[in-house]
Motif scaffolding. Structure first.
Motif, PDB file in Angstrom:
ATOM      1  N   SER A 210      14.329   3.797   1.628  1.00 40.00           N
ATOM      2  CA  SER A 210      14.969   2.751   2.433  1.00 40.00           C
ATOM      3  C   SER A 210      14.046   1.551   2.635  1.00 40.00           C
ATOM      4  CB  SER A 210      15.406   3.305   3.797  1.00 40.00           C
ATOM      5  OG  SER A 210      16.396   4.290   3.659  1.00 40.00           O
ATOM      6  N   PRO A 211      13.581   0.936   1.542  1.00 40.23           N
ATOM      7  CA  PRO A 211      12.641  -0.182   1.689  1.00 40.23           C
ATOM      8  C   PRO A 211      13.277  -1.380   2.376  1.00 40.23           C
ATOM      9  CG  PRO A 211      13.475  -0.064  -0.557  1.00 40.23           C
ATOM     10  CD  PRO A 211      13.954   1.175   0.144  1.00 40.23           C
ATOM     11  N   ALA A 212      12.502  -2.050   3.222  1.00 45.73           N
ATOM     12  CA  ALA A 212      12.984  -3.225   3.955  1.00 45.73           C
ATOM     13  C   ALA A 212      12.871  -4.452   3.066  1.00 45.73           C
ATOM     14  CB  ALA A 212      12.183  -3.406   5.243  1.00 45.73           C
ATOM     15  N   LEU A 213      13.801  -4.575   2.127  1.00 44.02           N
ATOM     16  CA  LEU A 213      13.875  -5.739   1.259  1.00 44.02           C
ATOM     17  C   LEU A 213      14.990  -6.655   1.763  1.00 44.02           C
ATOM     18  CD1 LEU A 213      13.455  -3.893  -2.171  1.00 44.02           C
ATOM     19  CD2 LEU A 213      11.711  -5.126  -0.852  1.00 44.02           C
ATOM     20  N   PRO A 214      14.873  -7.963   1.549  1.00 43.74           N
ATOM     21  CA  PRO A 214      15.799  -8.920   2.168  1.00 43.74           C
ATOM     22  C   PRO A 214      17.270  -8.658   1.848  1.00 43.74           C
ATOM     23  CG  PRO A 214      13.903 -10.052   1.268  1.00 43.74           C
ATOM     24  CD  PRO A 214      13.799  -8.636   0.798  1.00 43.74           C
TER      25      PRO A 214
ATOM     26  N   HIS B  32       3.996   4.152   6.373  1.00 43.48           N
ATOM     27  CA  HIS B  32       5.143   4.285   7.271  1.00 43.48           C
ATOM     28  C   HIS B  32       5.818   2.951   7.562  1.00 43.48           C
ATOM     29  CE1 HIS B  32       3.094   2.447  10.710  1.00 43.48           C
ATOM     30  NE2 HIS B  32       1.996   3.089  10.319  1.00 43.48           N
ATOM     31  N   GLY B  33       6.916   3.031   8.313  1.00 41.06           N
ATOM     32  CA  GLY B  33       7.692   1.850   8.644  1.00 41.06           C
ATOM     33  C   GLY B  33       7.434   1.313  10.039  1.00 41.06           C
TER      34      GLY B  33
ATOM     35  N   GLY C  62     -11.738   4.519  -3.210  1.00 42.86           N
ATOM     36  CA  GLY C  62     -12.218   4.671  -4.583  1.00 42.86           C
ATOM     37  C   GLY C  62     -11.624   5.858  -5.318  1.00 42.86           C
ATOM     38  N   ARG C  63     -10.352   6.146  -5.047  1.00 43.22           N
ATOM     39  CA  ARG C  63      -9.727   7.300  -5.691  1.00 43.22           C
ATOM     40  C   ARG C  63      -9.007   6.932  -6.980  1.00 43.22           C
ATOM     41  NH1 ARG C  63      -6.299  11.051  -2.058  1.00 43.22           N
ATOM     42  NH2 ARG C  63      -5.116   9.194  -1.491  1.00 43.22           N
ATOM     43  N   GLY C  64      -9.069   5.669  -7.367  1.00 46.43           N
ATOM     44  CA  GLY C  64      -8.376   5.228  -8.573  1.00 46.43           C
ATOM     45  C   GLY C  64      -6.918   4.930  -8.284  1.00 46.43           C
ATOM     46  N   LYS C  65      -6.123   4.855  -9.331  1.00 46.75           N
ATOM     47  CA  LYS C  65      -4.697   4.596  -9.165  1.00 46.75           C
ATOM     48  C   LYS C  65      -4.043   5.711  -8.363  1.00 46.75           C
ATOM     49  CE  LYS C  65      -3.171   1.619 -12.945  1.00 46.75           C
ATOM     50  NZ  LYS C  65      -2.136   1.468 -13.994  1.00 46.75           N
ATOM     51  N   VAL C  66      -3.163   5.328  -7.434  1.00 47.19           N
ATOM     52  CA  VAL C  66      -2.510   6.324  -6.590  1.00 47.19           C
ATOM     53  C   VAL C  66      -1.001   6.280  -6.792  1.00 47.19           C
ATOM     54  CG1 VAL C  66      -4.306   6.112  -4.830  1.00 47.19           C
ATOM     55  CG2 VAL C  66      -2.188   4.780  -4.604  1.00 47.19           C
ATOM     56  N   HIS C  67      -0.367   7.369  -6.427  1.00 47.06           N
ATOM     57  CA  HIS C  67       1.078   7.396  -6.275  1.00 47.06           C
ATOM     58  C   HIS C  67       1.342   6.838  -4.878  1.00 47.06           C
ATOM     59  CE1 HIS C  67       1.608   9.667  -9.960  1.00 47.06           C
ATOM     60  NE2 HIS C  67       0.656  10.491  -9.554  1.00 47.06           N
ATOM     61  N   LEU C  68       1.975   5.677  -4.798  1.00 47.78           N
ATOM     62  CA  LEU C  68       2.158   4.962  -3.534  1.00 47.78           C
ATOM     63  C   LEU C  68       3.581   5.158  -3.028  1.00 47.78           C
ATOM     64  CD1 LEU C  68       0.816   3.014  -1.493  1.00 47.78           C
ATOM     65  CD2 LEU C  68       1.644   1.113  -2.904  1.00 47.78           C
ATOM     66  N   LEU C  69       3.707   5.613  -1.786  1.00 45.40           N
ATOM     67  CA  LEU C  69       5.012   5.866  -1.188  1.00 45.40           C
ATOM     68  C   LEU C  69       5.147   5.064   0.099  1.00 45.40           C
ATOM     69  CD1 LEU C  69       3.692   8.810  -2.292  1.00 45.40           C
ATOM     70  CD2 LEU C  69       6.047   9.538  -1.863  1.00 45.40           C
ATOM     71  N   GLY C  70       6.298   4.421   0.296  1.00 44.69           N
ATOM     72  CA  GLY C  70       6.515   3.628   1.495  1.00 44.69           C
ATOM     73  C   GLY C  70       7.922   3.767   2.026  1.00 44.69           C
TER      74      GLY C  70
END
Length: 327
Positions: A151-155, A59-60, A117-125
């Motif tokens: 809506s990622p908080a990128l500069p 989450h944000g 230890g679930r291995g590679k995940v689908h990561l959402l932010g």
């Protein structure tokens, strides 16, 4: 309402039962995971098949794992999803080291992924969680299968005026001043202000959803660290914006190897819609979903649309090895 287009137009943890005051949404579970110096609340829900790939939602600023409940429900037939409360937010207490930087939050995510230890995940932010997820994907590609950023908080060199009050939370003393100025505000008013800031159309929030948000806001206001975690995390975002070289968030976006879905709302008051094209160019393997009527939390406003785009990302990812094999 929406358009999907390619960029350029082309120590072992211990899981324990949650305290009595932890409340889960219908169909969800909520547990605490204790790591050295860190305790995280993790939200999940029953999966429909045992062979589903794992996913983790981040989450944000000022949010919690509940921000992902609608999308988690939509995707319960697609991924085995879990959403965590970052340190100091939701039901997670502050970190022992007091580190609320983007890197500190990223380390918390990495530690949870390693511990699970679930291995590679689908990561959402989302928002700040998008910046955190970007850093995780850049420094630990072994942990991330795909990356979805809402809506990622990128500069931004020229932030929107409507985002400036949030940025001011990073200044020492501002949260205390704000607390004094708004001490007479009810939880209902505070919640309404947040929804107006984050939603493209606050009227999409149901009466039941509004009541739940008010209750959650009241609970958080009673926490002694509420304002501190908010202001220090805001300061962490501002500090991350000033980093150059290999630690720059844009430089790290360029290093991400995972296939990436970018989601931007046309009515976002916190992250400029114009940043969509720059992000599309920065992430090497990206797809862009634009939602003209959405605000800052598209996964809450239009969960079915975001879920559809995510499924397309997974199908593209599964199809790529077949194409390479046949070439």
């Amino acid at each position: 309402m929406s358009s999907t287009e390619p960029p350029e137009l082309r120590a072992a943890p211990s899981s324990v039962a949650p305290p009595d005051n932890l409340q889960s949404q219908k169909g969800e579970t909520l547990r605490t995971v204790r790591l050295a110096g860190l305790t995280l609340a993790v939200r999940g829900r029953a999966v429909r098949r045992p062979d589903l790939p794992p996913a983790l939602y981040v989450h944000g600023l000022g949010g919690s794992s509940q921000n992902w409940s609608a999308l988690m429900g939509q995707l319960s037939d697609t991924v085995d999803g879990e959403a965590l409360d970052l340190p100091g937010f939701g039901h997670s207490p502050p970190p022992d080291d007091g580190d609320y930087s983007v890197s500190g939050h990223a380390r918390a995510v990495i530690r949870q992924l390693e511990a699970a230890g679930r291995g590679k995940v689908h990561l959402l932010g989302n928002s700040m969680g998008g910046a955190v997820a970007t850093r995780v994907a850049a420094v630990r590609p072994d942990l991330v299968r795909t990356l979805t950023l809402v809506s990622p908080a990128l500069p931004e060199l020229r932030p929107q005026r409507t985002a400036m009050p949030t940025a001011l939370l990073a200044l020492p003393g501002v949260t205390a001043l704000f607390g004094k100025l708004t001490r007479d505000w009810t939880a209902e008013r505070r919640t309404r202000e947040v929804l107006t800031l984050c939603y493209g159309d606050p009227a999409r929030v149901t009466a039941e959803g509004f009541a739940a948000a008010v209750a959650e806001y009241e609970r958080r206001l009673e926490l002694p660290y509420f304002w501190d975690s908010l202001s220090r995390s805001a300061r962490g975002i501002v500090n991350a914006y000033t980093l150059n070289g290999q630690h720059s968030l844009w430089r790290q976006a360029e290093r991400v190897l995972a296939p990436t879905l970018l989601v931007y709302g046309g009515r976002d008051l916190l992250v400029s819609f114009r940043m969509a094209r720059r992000a599309s160019a920065a992430f090497r393997d990206s797809r862009l979903l634009t939602l003209p009527e959405a605000g800052h939390v598209a996964m809450m406003e239009y969960p079915e649309v975001v879920a559809g785009a995510f499924r397309e990302l997974l199908m593209d990812t599964e199809r790529t090895p077949e194409i390479l094999k046949g070439s």
